[in-house]
Design a protein around this motif. Structure first.
Motif, PDB file in Angstrom:
ATOM      1  N   LYS A  11       0.863  -1.188   0.000  1.00 15.62           N
ATOM      2  CA  LYS A  11       0.000   0.000   0.000  1.00 15.62           C
ATOM      3  C   LYS A  11       0.895   1.233   0.000  1.00 15.62           C
ATOM      4  O   LYS A  11       1.809   1.341   0.820  1.00 15.62           O
ATOM      5  CB  LYS A  11      -0.901  -0.015   1.244  1.00 15.62           C
ATOM      6  N   TYR A  13       1.154   5.656  -0.582  1.00 16.03           N
ATOM      7  CA  TYR A  13       0.557   6.981  -0.746  1.00 16.03           C
ATOM      8  C   TYR A  13       1.234   7.655  -1.940  1.00 16.03           C
ATOM      9  O   TYR A  13       2.461   7.686  -2.039  1.00 16.03           O
ATOM     10  CB  TYR A  13       0.763   7.816   0.517  1.00 16.03           C
ATOM     11  N   ARG A  15       1.342  11.147  -4.678  1.00 11.16           N
ATOM     12  CA  ARG A  15       0.913  12.512  -4.981  1.00 11.16           C
ATOM     13  C   ARG A  15       1.619  12.969  -6.254  1.00 11.16           C
ATOM     14  O   ARG A  15       2.855  13.036  -6.296  1.00 11.16           O
ATOM     15  CB  ARG A  15       1.225  13.475  -3.839  1.00 11.16           C
ATOM     16  N   LYS A  66       6.685   4.052   1.304  1.00 15.92           N
ATOM     17  CA  LYS A  66       5.305   4.338   1.701  1.00 15.92           C
ATOM     18  C   LYS A  66       4.756   5.605   1.053  1.00 15.92           C
ATOM     19  O   LYS A  66       3.550   5.810   1.006  1.00 15.92           O
ATOM     20  CB  LYS A  66       5.214   4.469   3.232  1.00 15.92           C
ATOM     21  N   HIS A  67       5.649   6.499   0.593  1.00 15.22           N
ATOM     22  CA  HIS A  67       5.232   7.750  -0.030  1.00 15.22           C
ATOM     23  C   HIS A  67       6.011   7.967  -1.321  1.00 15.22           C
ATOM     24  O   HIS A  67       7.243   7.879  -1.323  1.00 15.22           O
ATOM     25  CB  HIS A  67       5.487   8.946   0.902  1.00 15.22           C
ATOM     26  N   ASN A 101      -7.496   1.441  -6.092  1.00 16.16           N
ATOM     27  CA  ASN A 101      -7.639   2.539  -5.151  1.00 16.16           C
ATOM     28  C   ASN A 101      -7.841   1.954  -3.752  1.00 16.16           C
ATOM     29  O   ASN A 101      -8.754   1.155  -3.533  1.00 16.16           O
ATOM     30  CB  ASN A 101      -8.822   3.425  -5.547  1.00 16.16           C
ATOM     31  N   GLU A 103      -8.915   3.246  -1.011  1.00 13.70           N
ATOM     32  CA  GLU A 103     -10.107   3.674  -0.265  1.00 13.70           C
ATOM     33  C   GLU A 103     -11.388   3.095  -0.850  1.00 13.70           C
ATOM     34  O   GLU A 103     -12.284   2.682  -0.118  1.00 13.70           O
ATOM     35  CB  GLU A 103     -10.175   5.206  -0.242  1.00 13.70           C
ATOM     36  N   GLU A 152      -3.895  13.239  -5.317  1.00 13.46           N
ATOM     37  CA  GLU A 152      -3.421  12.661  -4.052  1.00 13.46           C
ATOM     38  C   GLU A 152      -4.268  11.434  -3.758  1.00 13.46           C
ATOM     39  O   GLU A 152      -5.497  11.497  -3.757  1.00 13.46           O
ATOM     40  CB  GLU A 152      -3.589  13.709  -2.946  1.00 13.46           C
ATOM     41  N   MET A 153      -3.632  10.295  -3.536  1.00 11.67           N
ATOM     42  CA  MET A 153      -4.399   9.071  -3.320  1.00 11.67           C
ATOM     43  C   MET A 153      -3.525   7.990  -2.697  1.00 11.67           C
ATOM     44  O   MET A 153      -2.298   8.088  -2.696  1.00 11.67           O
ATOM     45  CB  MET A 153      -4.952   8.553  -4.663  1.00 11.67           C
ATOM     46  N   GLN A 154      -4.192   6.979  -2.161  1.00 11.88           N
ATOM     47  CA  GLN A 154      -3.496   5.773  -1.704  1.00 11.88           C
ATOM     48  C   GLN A 154      -3.900   4.629  -2.619  1.00 11.88           C
ATOM     49  O   GLN A 154      -5.072   4.472  -2.963  1.00 11.88           O
ATOM     50  CB  GLN A 154      -3.854   5.442  -0.257  1.00 11.88           C
TER      51      GLN A 154
END
Length: 330
Positions: A11, A13, A15, A66-67, A101, A103, A152-154
């Motif tokens: 998973k 994050y 941007r 993670k980012h 996605n 979420e 911006e999304m995870q």
């Protein structure tokens, strides 16, 4: 499992970059004291892109990332000079990786070919400079567009192994031993359940320098589709296989029943799996004499092609390869 190098689910994050703002600028030179607007456009923000790499077979390299943030586009400048685009971020992934996605669980894209690229987070567009807003009635516009914001999304990256043949069976059915015999793969083998904790891939040589890829999936137990044992975590790797090779040992209490239970678990997990071609191999057949083999033949399921094999003696191995190759090329 925690220390395994086989990572098939991460998973992250993300941007993407913001677009650069357009420029408000007027031409001012020695002999042109009242030149018109010449503000350039802002640059596009960096995209975030996934790209297929057939040299990778796990998502391990992304485990601690993670980012991931792409660069913003640069502002426009005078003299109609556009700002530079933000640098893209390219995520290399093994073939068979799906992106969702995190979420909404919505499917975004899937990478199945070497070099295939897909933008999963678009960079914002750059804003227009004031040169673009000059009209007959507005000769000196003193405004320009700001750049668009990035996305911006995870996301969840999920790997499903690409193999021609997937081995399906209960723990200790002999899947790892079979893979080690027919290919150069070296899975861990021992006489206790769940020796295989991660999927293993092996290239199986066939006649005339042909080959196919076989995947040893960790053993399914009854209830795997409900999350028992290791089955649920690895059942998704079976989804990509063209053929499902069911392995049931010759010393099983009821071969037809074991096959039926395995089918039932696959159906509960994903009914579409039953549309795949299926073969049944009765492993550990070196334990049988001709009389026992003949007796077992009458009890085998009729709706699937079967073969008696032994990874120890090599019995039935060529027949098995022939069956697989025929099924792959039907």
């Amino acid at each position: 499992m925690a220390n395994s190098n086989f990572i098939d689910h991460v998973k992250i994050y993300l941007r993407s970059g913001n677009g650069g703002p357009g420029s408000v600028h007027f031409r001012r030179e020695k002999h042109v004291p009242k030149g018109g607007p010449d503000g350039g456009n802002g640059g596009r923000g960096g995209h975030i892109i996934v790209k297929g790499n057939q040299q990778l077979w796990t998502l391990l390299h992304l485990r601690y990332k993670k980012h991931l943030i792409a660069r913003n586009g640069q502002p426009g400048e005078g003299g109609r000079r556009s700002g530079a685009n933000g640098e893209d971020v390219i995520i290399e992934v093994p073939l068979g990786t799906a992106v969702k996605n995190a979420e909404t669980d919505a499917f975004i894209t899937e990478i199945t070919e070497e070099g295939q690229e897909a933008i999963i987070a678009k960079g914002g567009l750059g804003g227009l400079g004031n040169e673009n807003f000059k009209t007959a009635t507005q000769q000196t516009p003193r405004y320009a567009q700001p750049g668009e914001p990035g996305v911006e999304m995870q996301v969840i990256l999920e790997l499903k192994l690409l193999a021609d043949v997937g081995l399906v069976g209960f723990p200790n059915a002999g899947k790892s031993t079979l893979l080690s015999v027919v290919s150069a793969a070296k899975p861990e083998i021992a006489d206790y359940p769940f020796t295989t904790l991660v999927p293993n891939l092996g290239v199986v040589a066939y006649r005339d320098y042909k080959s196919f890829v076989m995947a040893d999936i960790p053993g399914i137990i009854e209830g795997a589709s409900e999350g028992k044992g290791l089955g649920l975590r690895f059942l998704r790797h079976i989804e990509r296989n063209a053929i499902l090779l069911f392995l049931v040992p010759a010393d099983a209490r009821d071969i037809a029943m074991e096959y039926k239970i395995l089918l039932k678990e696959l159906e509960k997990y994903n009914p579409e799996l039953l549309d795949k071609k299926r073969l049944l191999a009765i492993s550990k057949s070196d334990l049988l004499d001709e009389e026992l083999e003949a007796a077992l033949t009458n009890e085998l399921p009729e709706q699937v092609k079967w073969v008696f094999i032994s990874s120890i003696t090599g019995k039935g191995m060529q027949s098995l390869k022939d069956f697989i190759w025929e099924a792959l090329n039907e």
